[in-house]
Design an enzyme around this catalytic site. Structure first.
Site, short mmCIF file in Angstrom:
data_model
loop_
_atom_site.label_atom_id
_atom_site.label_comp_id
_atom_site.label_asym_id
_atom_site.label_seq_id
_atom_site.Cartn_x
_atom_site.Cartn_y
_atom_site.Cartn_z
N ASP A 39 -43.87 -24.87 -40.15
CA ASP A 39 -44.47 -23.68 -39.54
C ASP A 39 -43.96 -23.59 -38.11
O ASP A 39 -43.54 -24.60 -37.53
CB ASP A 39 -46.00 -23.77 -39.56
CG ASP A 39 -46.66 -22.42 -39.31
OD1 ASP A 39 -46.95 -21.72 -40.29
OD2 ASP A 39 -46.86 -22.06 -38.13
N CYS A 152 -52.38 -10.54 -54.27
CA CYS A 152 -53.70 -10.91 -54.75
C CYS A 152 -54.30 -9.79 -55.60
O CYS A 152 -54.92 -10.05 -56.64
CB CYS A 152 -54.62 -11.23 -53.57
SG CYS A 152 -54.73 -9.93 -52.32
N THR A 182 -57.28 -8.12 -43.16
CA THR A 182 -56.30 -9.20 -43.15
C THR A 182 -55.60 -9.25 -41.80
O THR A 182 -55.83 -8.41 -40.93
CB THR A 182 -55.24 -9.02 -44.26
OG1 THR A 182 -54.39 -7.92 -43.91
CG2 THR A 182 -55.89 -8.78 -45.61
N ARG A 197 -54.31 1.97 -40.18
CA ARG A 197 -54.35 0.52 -39.99
C ARG A 197 -54.20 0.12 -38.52
O ARG A 197 -54.28 -1.07 -38.20
CB ARG A 197 -53.27 -0.16 -40.82
CG ARG A 197 -53.59 -0.24 -42.29
CD ARG A 197 -52.86 -1.41 -42.92
NE ARG A 197 -52.69 -1.25 -44.34
CZ ARG A 197 -52.29 -2.22 -45.15
NH1 ARG A 197 -52.00 -3.40 -44.67
NH2 ARG A 197 -52.14 -2.00 -46.44
#
Length: 332
Positions: A39, A152, A182, A197
């Protein structure tokens, strides 16, 4: 444990950390052995976010750091901070690509170039060999080495549509996903390409689109052009739902809750509940979708309304592990 599937994870965001947590919870009997994490964030930050999780609670085990390694329940896992995955993955069975950036073939192939046997991407990508949703198009996996686990919402929707179509025939359907906010949404109003958004995700219900609409044509091509969808992002941190209206050719007579329960019990990724549940009841459920049977409605002879819950992090991560096992089973 002999015969374990060796896993590397790049991208330790919500899905990367949830996958690691699920493997840890499997204990010594887990079929997986995590050997590498990557990461761009510091190791101490990743360890902290594993220890304390606002959705799933504290980690039920031991987490330490030592040099460039995470010590998870006594197991040492190498950690790197490489933006371009400049890591030796020789001998690794599968790379879990969880950065959310695998949109080009060059990026998607990085794991193979570094030595991994396969790559499983935790989201939609136009750069993969195939997109597979368990319970919908499992047979499409074949020998593909770069695989998308879809989204998902697609994992919640596609198995239900597949089961309904096989049982009763689908003429058309429309789905609205009521989805928790999210990381793609700002906490305060801030510029985004999608103007809706750009508004504060924890303060408003936000009408928007869902990738599941286009993915359905790919996953269930025989239903192409017959499925539409939309999304509303809502101010909750976890668990989402699908609200699905289906026009069917051959609905059985009478109350449909019993037949729906029977269909669900034939599909391992579909669950059901008879209780008047709310979203928080479904946190950390491993199914792709849980049908809320009290919400079932018949409209006339051929229209059906279904409502299903899904933990968009936990359930999706469970399917990532299931798919990883499927891919590893093809090893010579």
């Amino acid at each position: 444990m002999p015969g374990q599937i060796s896993i590397a994870i790049t991208g330790m965001g919500r899905i990367g950390r949830t996958i690691l947590r699920q493997i840890a919870l499997q204990g010594k009997d887990s079929p997986f052995r995590v050997v590498h994490l990557n990461d761009i964030a510091p190791l101490e930050t990743i360890a902290y976010l594993l220890r304390f999780d606002s959705v799933f609670g504290g980690f039920p085990g031991q987490i330490e750091t030592e040099g460039d390694a995470l010590i998870l329940n006594g197991q040492r896992i190498a950690f790197t901070r490489s933006g371009d995955l400049d890591v030796d993955l020789s001998g690794v069975d599968l790379l879990m690509e969880c950065t959310g950036k695998a949109r080009t073939r060059d990026w998607a192939e990085r794991g193979l170039h570094r030595g991994a046997g396969g790559v499983l991407i935790s989201g939609p990508s136009p750069a993969v060999d195939v997109t597979v949703v368990m319970g919908a198009n499992d047979a499409a996996l074949g020998q593909a080495r770069i695989v998308s686990n879809a989204s998902c919402t697609t994992n919640a929707l596609a198995p239900v549509l597949s089961a309904l179509d096989q049982a009763w025939g689908i003429e058309s359907a429309h789905m609205t996903t009521i989805h928790c906010y999210t990381g793609s949404q700002p906490m305060i109003d801030a510029p985004r390409d999608d103007l809706a958004r750009s508004r504060a995700g924890a303060l408003s219900m936000v009408p928007t689109t869902t990738s599941a609409t286009s993915l359905m044509d790919e996953v269930l091509p025989h239903l192409a052009g017959r499925i539409s969808g939309a999304a509303v992002r809502v101010p909750t941190a976890s668990v989402s739902s699908i609200d699905l209206v289906v026009q069917a050719r051959d609905l059985p007579a009478g109350d449909l809750r019993g037949p729906l329960k029977a269909l669900a019990e034939l599909a391992p990724v579909i669950g059901w509940t008879d209780w008047p549940n709310v979203s928080s009841d479904m946190r950390a459920r491993p199914e792709s979708v849980i049908l809320a049977l009290p919400e079932t409605k018949r409209i006339g002879k051929s229209q059906l309304r279904l409502f299903g819950w899904y933990d968009n992090e936990w359930g999706f991560s469970a399917r990532m592990l299931d798919m990883a096992q499927r891919m590893a089973e093809r090893r010579p």
